[in-house]
Write an enzyme that holds these catalytic residues in place. Sequence first.
Site, PDB file in Angstrom:
ATOM      1  N   ASN A 195      35.807  41.752  22.531  1.00 38.60           N
ATOM      2  CA  ASN A 195      34.988  41.997  21.556  1.00 38.60           C
ATOM      3  C   ASN A 195      34.825  43.367  21.104  1.00 38.60           C
ATOM      4  O   ASN A 195      34.968  44.380  22.286  1.00 38.60           O
ATOM      5  CB  ASN A 195      33.624  41.143  21.857  1.00 38.60           C
ATOM      6  N   GLU A 240      32.402  45.780  18.840  1.00 34.39           N
ATOM      7  CA  GLU A 240      31.243  45.638  17.965  1.00 34.39           C
ATOM      8  C   GLU A 240      31.271  47.033  17.242  1.00 34.39           C
ATOM      9  O   GLU A 240      31.859  47.844  17.396  1.00 34.39           O
ATOM     10  CB  GLU A 240      29.980  45.924  18.915  1.00 34.39           C
ATOM     11  N   CYS A 296      34.644  39.003  17.726  1.00 43.35           N
ATOM     12  CA  CYS A 296      34.818  38.391  19.014  1.00 43.35           C
ATOM     13  C   CYS A 296      36.382  38.434  19.831  1.00 43.35           C
ATOM     14  O   CYS A 296      37.328  38.574  18.893  1.00 43.35           O
ATOM     15  CB  CYS A 296      34.307  37.033  18.923  1.00 43.35           C
ATOM     16  N   GLU A 309      37.865  36.265  21.131  1.00 43.82           N
ATOM     17  CA  GLU A 309      38.584  35.048  21.040  1.00 43.82           C
ATOM     18  C   GLU A 309      39.561  35.111  19.651  1.00 43.82           C
ATOM     19  O   GLU A 309      40.884  34.935  19.558  1.00 43.82           O
ATOM     20  CB  GLU A 309      38.103  33.698  20.781  1.00 43.82           C
ATOM     21  N   CYS A 324      31.650  31.148  20.067  1.00 43.03           N
ATOM     22  CA  CYS A 324      30.512  31.106  19.176  1.00 43.03           C
ATOM     23  C   CYS A 324      31.236  29.893  18.022  1.00 43.03           C
ATOM     24  O   CYS A 324      32.476  29.771  18.191  1.00 43.03           O
ATOM     25  CB  CYS A 324      30.404  32.464  18.503  1.00 43.03           C
ATOM     26  N   CYS A 373      34.255  31.387  15.874  1.00 43.40           N
ATOM     27  CA  CYS A 373      35.574  31.180  16.823  1.00 43.40           C
ATOM     28  C   CYS A 373      35.989  29.715  17.039  1.00 43.40           C
ATOM     29  O   CYS A 373      37.061  29.771  16.983  1.00 43.40           O
ATOM     30  CB  CYS A 373      35.273  31.895  18.173  1.00 43.40           C
TER      31      CYS A 373
END
Length: 141
Positions: A52, A54, A63, A65, A97, A100
């Site tokens: 991930n 940010e 993310c 994934e 999430c 994803c």
Amino acid sequence: MEFVYEEPQDAESAELARLSLEARDHSHSPYSKFRVGAAVRTADGTVFKGCNVESCSFSPTICAERVAVASAVAAGHKKFAAIAISSDQETEPCTPCGVCRQFMREFSRDLRILLVRPDGMVCRTDLEQLLPGSFGPDSLE
């Protein structure tokens, strides 16, 4: 949904779990401090890692994934065998999430998913279980 952890059942699963933990260590998560790593194995056995990343303005955050899958797609791969997802959580699994899940559904209805604890134990699931009744490319045919 109950998740049960176990030792990886084969060498490929153990390697994918280990690589997701390596990817987690590269996470750029200074705001949430929630590190996530992913490793996706393509149909031909090539593995791509992601973590991930940010942003201080939050909305551009991506993310692990999606980083792993997008890296694979950018290299010409669109068929996937499995993905391992790890975090620092020791009790509850770090499931993908909703964004994803839908992103992975673009490429597979039943992608095998390993949810990895920091100690390398895995919980097995698949995309069909995490995203039942999903909308995908076949829905547009």
